[in-house]
Design a protein around this motif. Sequence first.
Motif, mmCIF file in Angstrom:
data_model
loop_
_atom_site.group_PDB
_atom_site.id
_atom_site.type_symbol
_atom_site.label_atom_id
_atom_site.label_comp_id
_atom_site.label_asym_id
_atom_site.label_seq_id
_atom_site.Cartn_x
_atom_site.Cartn_y
_atom_site.Cartn_z
ATOM 1 N N HIS A 68 -3.808 -7.735 11.887
ATOM 2 C CA HIS A 68 -4.115 -6.526 12.594
ATOM 3 C C HIS A 68 -5.314 -6.780 13.575
ATOM 4 O O HIS A 68 -5.386 -5.935 14.771
ATOM 5 N N GLU B 281 2.392 -10.468 25.411
ATOM 6 C CA GLU B 281 2.983 -9.190 26.351
ATOM 7 C C GLU B 281 2.239 -8.187 26.772
ATOM 8 O O GLU B 281 2.577 -7.902 27.931
ATOM 9 N N CYS C 276 -6.978 -8.846 21.481
ATOM 10 C CA CYS C 276 -6.132 -8.744 22.609
ATOM 11 C C CYS C 276 -6.446 -7.859 23.678
ATOM 12 O O CYS C 276 -6.778 -7.980 24.800
ATOM 13 N N LYS D 179 2.741 -12.993 9.278
ATOM 14 C CA LYS D 179 2.632 -11.815 9.918
ATOM 15 C C LYS D 179 1.320 -11.784 11.051
ATOM 16 O O LYS D 179 0.433 -12.425 10.436
ATOM 17 N N LEU D 180 1.207 -11.468 12.275
ATOM 18 C CA LEU D 180 0.217 -11.273 12.936
ATOM 19 C C LEU D 180 -0.970 -10.273 12.190
ATOM 20 O O LEU D 180 -0.698 -9.270 11.886
ATOM 21 N N GLU E 42 1.218 -17.143 20.623
ATOM 22 C CA GLU E 42 1.766 -15.726 19.959
ATOM 23 C C GLU E 42 2.067 -14.852 21.042
ATOM 24 O O GLU E 42 1.543 -14.275 21.958
ATOM 25 N N PRO E 43 3.581 -14.772 21.288
ATOM 26 C CA PRO E 43 4.100 -13.627 22.321
ATOM 27 C C PRO E 43 3.703 -12.229 22.252
ATOM 28 O O PRO E 43 3.527 -11.574 23.105
ATOM 29 N N GLU E 44 3.296 -11.943 20.712
ATOM 30 C CA GLU E 44 2.958 -10.579 20.556
ATOM 31 C C GLU E 44 1.527 -10.317 21.261
ATOM 32 O O GLU E 44 1.474 -9.080 21.804
ATOM 33 N N LEU E 45 0.732 -11.442 21.602
ATOM 34 C CA LEU E 45 -0.437 -11.080 21.860
ATOM 35 C C LEU E 45 -0.414 -11.158 23.483
ATOM 36 O O LEU E 45 -1.220 -10.590 24.145
ATOM 37 N N THR F 250 -2.370 -15.488 11.992
ATOM 38 C CA THR F 250 -1.307 -14.692 11.048
ATOM 39 C C THR F 250 -1.643 -14.986 9.944
ATOM 40 O O THR F 250 -2.593 -15.654 9.275
ATOM 41 N N ILE G 170 -4.966 -7.293 17.311
ATOM 42 C CA ILE G 170 -4.929 -6.388 18.211
ATOM 43 C C ILE G 170 -6.208 -6.015 19.069
ATOM 44 O O ILE G 170 -6.171 -5.892 20.294
ATOM 45 N N LEU H 103 9.012 -13.000 28.693
ATOM 46 C CA LEU H 103 7.692 -12.097 28.915
ATOM 47 C C LEU H 103 7.715 -12.242 30.565
ATOM 48 O O LEU H 103 7.202 -10.906 30.963
#
Length: 554
Positions: free
Chosen positions: A94, A132, A100, A91-92, A127-130, A86, A97, A167
């Motif tokens: 970019h 999902e 991931c 914030k994560l 990190e749940p964003e990674l 982050t 991505i 998730l």
Amino acid sequence: MAEQPCYTLINNPSETEIPNEQQLRNDLEHGDNRLKATALKKVIQLVLSGERLPALLMVIIRFVLPCNDHQIKKLLLLVWEIWPKTSPDGKLLHEMILVCDAYRKDLQHPNEFIRGSTLRFLCKLKEPELLEPLMPSIRSCLEHRHAYVRRNAVLAIYTIFKNFDQLIPDAPELIHSYLEGEQDASCKRNAFMMLIHVDRERALDYLTTCIDQVNEFNDILQLVIVELVYKVCHANPGERSRFIRCIYNLLQSSSPAVRYEAAGTLVTLSSSPTAIKAAAQCYIDLIVKESDNNVKLIVLDRLMTLKDVPAHERVLQDLVMDILRVLASPDLEVRKKLCLLFWISSALATSKSSFSLSLSSLQIVLVLKKEVASTSNGGGDGRDKKDVTGYRQSLLLDFLSDSDEGTAEDVLAFVREAIQQYPRLKGNVVGRLLDVFGIIKSVSIHRGALWILGEYCTTVDDISRVVQEIRVSLGELPIVDSELKKAAGEETQNEDGKYMAVRDLHPLFRPLFQTNRPLPTSSSSSSSKLVTAAGTYATQSAFTATATKKEDKM
């Protein structure tokens, strides 16, 4: 800002030269696999030291991430584990991505090692964003042909559900269905462990369907079953009758670890003589059959714990002869600890009036005599002479009179420890100690024995016997003239310098001051005043005068 979690510790030699960031960039872009691996190690050391190195992130993604070398793959997992994901505002990044997407490709890689190691890495990702976008690939790994991939997929699902249940909300149902069709022991163990922690009812339902086959399961799964039964039965005692038969079955497992845990669980679930006997017999078998001395000592401690419960004494008395099989162990510490347990059991058995217990005590004594005889040849039976000497120190109180003072001191310490830990045996210990008190040769052993007798003799009968033994050991007291009068009851001197009659002393202590020797008559003076050559007075006692006359006659 809160400190980042730490999952990995890496040694960084103090003499290592601090790497140059530009040199690292060149090695990562243009170097071969060996140089890239070396550069990645230096990057890991810098990041662990607190450096962020934002300029190297895209270099690693572009030039290192596509590599298929296994060593580089393992190093990259460490890099992504520790790399800040982050920005300072939370914030994560970019660039993550792209990382991931690399994870997703590795989860679909044909090599099972890359798949499995990636799944293990995902257990550390917070990190749940990674996570999902990766959930479909993680689910598909449950059907992989290789067990290494499947069991790590279960671990990944368990960790993700525990941290971010949104998730994968159907994780318990998914794992329960998977468990019913899985054949590999390690995979079943991980799935069953997950159900125990996230959905205990489903775990119990599965156990109910296969409770008659628990003996056929692998030991790692049996250990988890024992843990589940323990937790369920303690949380809901009404379930004991439902699962206690399962614990009885696991006492016959081929795994020593499973039998040990099952015996401990059985003792906590039931105090019936049948359960205690089954657990104790299991412990004894483990001690006899296990080759590791540390295991023997641990299990012997469990038997000692059982002995502390009065209701379990009779059960262990019936198993004394089985316990004595452990005397065949070559380890000194094991035999000494067993002697303590054996001696306590023998004392308990002899305190009963039952014929069967008396017969058991006789058998114990015969075994013990055999062990004593085996130590008399100084290690001729293959045991080390030093070990034999130490072993003898634990067998009998008769060794308090041993010519070797070290032996007697160790036995005395053994007796003191036994009487302190087991107050119920105080009468037996005191009685046996008084039996051998008269044959003790060492002054220090006499002193220690007197301390034990003074500390633990609390009844009038015991105190009287102690005083009598001391009087016998002392013999005739050298009391003459005025001392004889005092001993006869006329007077004795107390601490303040005043005289008091012996009749005023406590009755228990009068024998120490009384004597059967008649008082001297008035015609035979017991003492007389003499004048020395220097012109001073001197006192001569009756004993001295008598001895002088005899010498003159000779």
